[in-house]
Scaffold this active site. Sequence first.
Site, PDB file in Angstrom:
ATOM      1  N   ASP A 148       0.824  -1.217   0.000  1.00 29.81           N
ATOM      2  CA  ASP A 148       0.000   0.000   0.000  1.00 29.81           C
ATOM      3  C   ASP A 148       0.858   1.267   0.000  1.00 29.81           C
ATOM      4  OD1 ASP A 148      -2.440   1.340   0.066  1.00 29.81           O
ATOM      5  OD2 ASP A 148      -3.257   0.077   1.663  1.00 29.81           O
ATOM      6  N   ASP A 203     -10.069   3.649  -3.532  1.00 26.58           N
ATOM      7  CA  ASP A 203     -10.785   2.436  -3.109  1.00 26.58           C
ATOM      8  C   ASP A 203     -12.181   2.318  -3.705  1.00 26.58           C
ATOM      9  OD1 ASP A 203      -8.559   2.003  -1.645  1.00 26.58           O
ATOM     10  OD2 ASP A 203      -9.530   2.068   0.318  1.00 26.58           O
TER      11      ASP A 203
HETATM   12  C1  GLA Z   1      -6.004   1.342   1.422  1.00 31.03           C
HETATM   13  C2  GLA Z   1      -6.139   0.350   0.265  1.00 31.03           C
HETATM   14  C3  GLA Z   1      -7.268  -0.617   0.573  1.00 31.03           C
HETATM   15  C4  GLA Z   1      -6.982  -1.344   1.886  1.00 31.03           C
HETATM   16  C5  GLA Z   1      -6.772  -0.344   3.007  1.00 31.03           C
HETATM   17  C6  GLA Z   1      -6.277  -1.017   4.281  1.00 31.03           C
HETATM   18  O1  GLA Z   1      -7.121   2.161   1.508  1.00 31.03           O
HETATM   19  O2  GLA Z   1      -6.367   1.009  -0.937  1.00 31.03           O
HETATM   20  O3  GLA Z   1      -7.439  -1.550  -0.470  1.00 31.03           O
HETATM   21  O4  GLA Z   1      -5.835  -2.141   1.716  1.00 31.03           O
HETATM   22  O5  GLA Z   1      -5.815   0.648   2.646  1.00 31.03           O
HETATM   23  O6  GLA Z   1      -6.067  -0.107   5.315  1.00 31.03           O
END
Ligand code: GLA
Length: 401
Positions: A148, A203
Amino acid sequence: MKRSLIVLMVLLTGLSGFSQKFEGLAPTPPMGWNSWNKFACDVNEKMLMEVADAMVANGMRDAGYEYIVVDDCWHGERDSLGFIQASPEHFPNGIKALTDYIHSKGLKFGIYSCAGNTTCAGKPASRGHQYQDALQYAKWGVDYLKYDWCDTEGLNAEAAYTTMRDALYAAGRPIVFSLCEWGDNDPWKWGANVGHLWRTTGDIYDCFDCEVNHGTWSSWGVMKILDMQDGLRQYAGPDHWNDPDMMEVGNGGMTQNEDRAHFSMWCMIAAPLIAGNDVRDMSKETLEILTNQDAIAVNQDKLGIQGFKFAEKDSLETWFKPLEDGDWAVCFLNRSSKVANVDFDWNTKVYDELSKRDLNAGETVYSLFNVWTKKNEGTTKKAINAKIPSHDVLMLRISSM
Ligand code: GLA
């Protein structure tokens, strides 16, 4: 002369500690399951073992879902030497035992970390510990790493992801490397050398076409995410995929038609198929969507060509995806809140610049197979005429006769 040049290059490569990604780990888009969309930080070894059991029992494994990925929040503290440990409370037997269990079921195991100091949920991340973390994952038998991009101020994305790539390579265990950088630094331009897939957007959110504003960032419904893939298809192919995020199929925010449309479009755009629902407890309809072999075959087609939007009129979109053996997938997507009428004349000129493929249905006759109803819908000799419910698709595989 030529030969000595080659020898020199080989020597130099050796001296510079040549590093690369592990090639060939994702010839088709990776398929699996990830904990985040449904469970967020509520992860533990018992649940993950049950997910593995369920994926074997319900046919998901046999349909191609391979990786079980634990997302954020599995972490405990680093030990006195700096090696990351799982949370002893939620993973009392440790990650190695969990990985062994998942492997014993014929599945693979994925883990999550982040290029910054802390993960997006504030857990210890890999900055300054990349080689150590890669070694730990290799020792645990990890097969996949989602990496990430939170808490990364001052870092250069390409450099940070390349460091982790090199760390994984040095640790010696082939691990699929999933870049989760949200498309902020155009990962499609450099990601193919670094990892096997890269997120193209922020997301996903479990709705058909909404935006949820969180202040400094938004999460996005599936249609919004689909639109953001525009212009990216030339960057995708075997071993290097655009990733429009994990699926929300079966999470309850969408109707069955919408879930079907979501899944169909992820298949059309050669997206990694990472389920994100509670696969231990889902409806028959959800399972049928997730395990539709004909839709999956479109996604997993060996050519690895991402589909494209051919036409758009009154919220009705027509998508094409060139497939092996001269086949094509065709998907009519109804984005409107009303029933749509499809009326497609196969004499229409469809030429794909990227693959240099010409549908040429004026001359080549194709049979039409409906991926969802499994019915034969005739041939391309006759225009297709059909009604599509709101937020649903008509998805065909067409094969020359
Ligand atoms: C980010 C990523 C998500 C998930 C969260 C976890 O937002 O894009 O897919 O992995 O972190 O905290």
